[in-house]
Design a protein around this motif. Structure first.
Motif, PDB file in Angstrom:
ATOM      1  N   HIS A  78       0.260   7.930  -6.071  1.00 20.86           N
ATOM      2  CA  HIS A  78      -0.651   9.077  -6.137  1.00 20.86           C
ATOM      3  C   HIS A  78       0.039  10.386  -5.760  1.00 20.86           C
ATOM      4  O   HIS A  78      -0.272  11.440  -6.348  1.00 20.86           O
ATOM      5  CB  HIS A  78      -1.876   8.815  -5.267  1.00 20.86           C
ATOM      6  CG  HIS A  78      -2.793   7.792  -5.862  1.00 20.86           C
ATOM      7  ND1 HIS A  78      -3.535   8.029  -6.995  1.00 20.86           N
ATOM      8  CD2 HIS A  78      -3.066   6.510  -5.487  1.00 20.86           C
ATOM      9  CE1 HIS A  78      -4.237   6.946  -7.306  1.00 20.86           C
ATOM     10  NE2 HIS A  78      -3.967   6.019  -6.409  1.00 20.86           N
ATOM     11  N   HIS A 104      -6.709  10.692  -2.983  1.00 19.48           N
ATOM     12  CA  HIS A 104      -6.063   9.686  -2.124  1.00 19.48           C
ATOM     13  C   HIS A 104      -5.761  10.303  -0.758  1.00 19.48           C
ATOM     14  O   HIS A 104      -5.314  11.456  -0.673  1.00 19.48           O
ATOM     15  CB  HIS A 104      -4.768   9.194  -2.779  1.00 19.48           C
ATOM     16  CG  HIS A 104      -4.183   8.001  -2.100  1.00 19.48           C
ATOM     17  ND1 HIS A 104      -3.423   8.099  -0.960  1.00 19.48           N
ATOM     18  CD2 HIS A 104      -4.257   6.676  -2.382  1.00 19.48           C
ATOM     19  CE1 HIS A 104      -3.036   6.889  -0.573  1.00 19.48           C
ATOM     20  NE2 HIS A 104      -3.540   6.011  -1.423  1.00 19.48           N
ATOM     21  N   ASP A 154      -5.788  11.925  -8.228  1.00 16.19           N
ATOM     22  CA  ASP A 154      -4.696  11.716  -7.276  1.00 16.19           C
ATOM     23  C   ASP A 154      -4.981  12.422  -5.953  1.00 16.19           C
ATOM     24  O   ASP A 154      -4.705  11.877  -4.876  1.00 16.19           O
ATOM     25  CB  ASP A 154      -3.380  12.225  -7.858  1.00 16.19           C
ATOM     26  CG  ASP A 154      -2.860  11.346  -8.987  1.00 16.19           C
ATOM     27  OD1 ASP A 154      -2.959  10.114  -8.871  1.00 16.19           O
ATOM     28  OD2 ASP A 154      -2.358  11.896  -9.981  1.00 16.19           O
ATOM     29  N   ALA A 208       0.434   4.809  -2.243  1.00 13.43           N
ATOM     30  CA  ALA A 208       0.527   6.184  -1.760  1.00 13.43           C
ATOM     31  C   ALA A 208       1.569   6.956  -2.556  1.00 13.43           C
ATOM     32  O   ALA A 208       1.340   8.105  -2.974  1.00 13.43           O
ATOM     33  CB  ALA A 208       0.861   6.199  -0.271  1.00 13.43           C
ATOM     34  N   ASP A 215       0.814  -1.210   0.000  1.00 13.76           N
ATOM     35  CA  ASP A 215       0.000   0.000   0.000  1.00 13.76           C
ATOM     36  C   ASP A 215       0.851   1.264   0.000  1.00 13.76           C
ATOM     37  O   ASP A 215       0.402   2.317  -0.476  1.00 13.76           O
ATOM     38  CB  ASP A 215      -0.934   0.005   1.213  1.00 13.76           C
ATOM     39  CG  ASP A 215      -2.038  -1.041   1.101  1.00 13.76           C
ATOM     40  OD1 ASP A 215      -2.263  -1.545  -0.016  1.00 13.76           O
ATOM     41  OD2 ASP A 215      -2.663  -1.351   2.131  1.00 13.76           O
TER      42      ASP A 215
END
Length: 321
Positions: free
Chosen positions: A251, A294, A291, A248, A244
């Motif tokens: 984005h 996020h 983006d 991050a 994950d």
């Protein structure tokens, strides 16, 4: 578009003559010409000093070729004139091939992802770091060019602080060679097998592996189906074990790149007199807003909400017409 004055002598000195025809220019000062003679062809790059320096292109092309990647072979170079004679990869780009066939596009995008997986296996060597200072400098192009162009007086210090709060996500202890303009117009399909030929990599840096995925999947010059974007990210993660934290980074770097591109396209219009670029900005804004949704981008999203009204997010030329 005519060849530079020294082109004929340069080509003759290296055994080339024949029809010289323009191929393309780009957002830089570089120009390209095809030389066709006796059933063979090559590409002449005109990278005129002092505006351009072809040495990084040559060095990275040779680095890539030594590791089995399809960068153009360098046939000859005259660095003083900025002339480089390159292998001709033809005219079949991923861009038009993908536009012609959605099913075919998926296979080619998968190949482009696999190339990036292969690239990360080779440690970046001799490249400047794509570090926090560079990320800030690039992101600043948005407030330097786009905001004044559309009449916005924004909180510049707050803009920098917002990015500073998220750039930890873009840090990496294992930098890779980031080609930086890895997108459908710079990926050629070479030969009968459609090998991916690489172009426009002279600005490569050592940075986070997510950056080139952003270049490919949030392409400023063609729409990439969000379903294709998701599928290709998952393909990359499955091949590399990225978690994950990689999402991050993807984005954050996506938002940074898209803000930068909006600034660059505005600069190309305002400073350099290239009127076609502002019309590309709405697509880039759409990527940027995706983006910003996020959670890792919350500080930057708040800055945009406070400083850039939705009605002023688009084509700067149209907004000020």
């Amino acid at each position: 578009m005519t060849p530079p004055a020294g082109a004929s002598a340069f080509l003759a000195a290296h055994g080339w003559s024949g029809v010289v025809s323009p191929v393309a220019g780009d957002a830089s000062f570089r120009r390209y010409f095809r030389i066709a003679s006796d059933g063979r062809s090559a590409i002449l790059m005109d990278a005129p000093p002092p505006h351009e320096d072809p040495r990084p292109f040559i060095a990275i092309a040779e680095w890539l070729r030594a590791r089995g990647f399809a960068a153009p072979a360098i046939h000859a170079a005259d660095l003083a004139q900025g002339l480089v004679l390159l292998e001709d990869f033809g005219d079949v780009r991923l861009r038009e091939t993908a536009d012609a066939s959605a099913d075919g596009a998926l296979a080619h995008y998968a190949a482009a992802i696999d190339l990036l997986v292969d690239l990360r296996a080779h440690p970046a060597e001799g490249l400047a770091p794509y570090d926090r200072a560079v990320l800030h400098r690039e992101a600043a192009l948005f407030v330097e060019w786009y905001c004044p162009a559309v009449g916005l007086d924004v909180d510049v210090a707050g803009y920098r602080a917002a990015w500073d709060a998220v750039f930890d996500h873009a840090a990496t202890d294992a930098p890779v060679t980031v080609l930086r303009d890895y997108h459908a117009e710079n990926l050629m399909l070479v030969g009968e097998g459609g090998t991916l030929g690489l172009l426009d990599f002279q600005d490569a840096l050592a940075g986070h592996p997510a950056y080139d995925l952003v270049s490919l999947l949030q392409d400023a010059r063609r729409d990439v189906d969000p379903a294709v974007e998701r599928a290709m990210i998952e393909r990359y993660r499955a091949a590399t074990g990225a978690g994950d934290d990689f999402l991050a980074a993807y984005h954050v770097l996506g938002a940074q790149r898209n803000a930068k591109i909006v600034g660059i396209f505005t600069r190309l219009w305002k400073r350099d007199g290239k009127p076609r670029y502002p019309a590309l900005c709405p697509r880039v804004w759409a990527y940027l807003e995706r983006d910003l949704a996020h959670p890792a981008l919350a500080p930057v999203a708040r800055w945009f909400d406070d400083n850039v009204p939705a009605a002023l997010r688009g084509d700067p030329a149209a907004l000020t017409a």
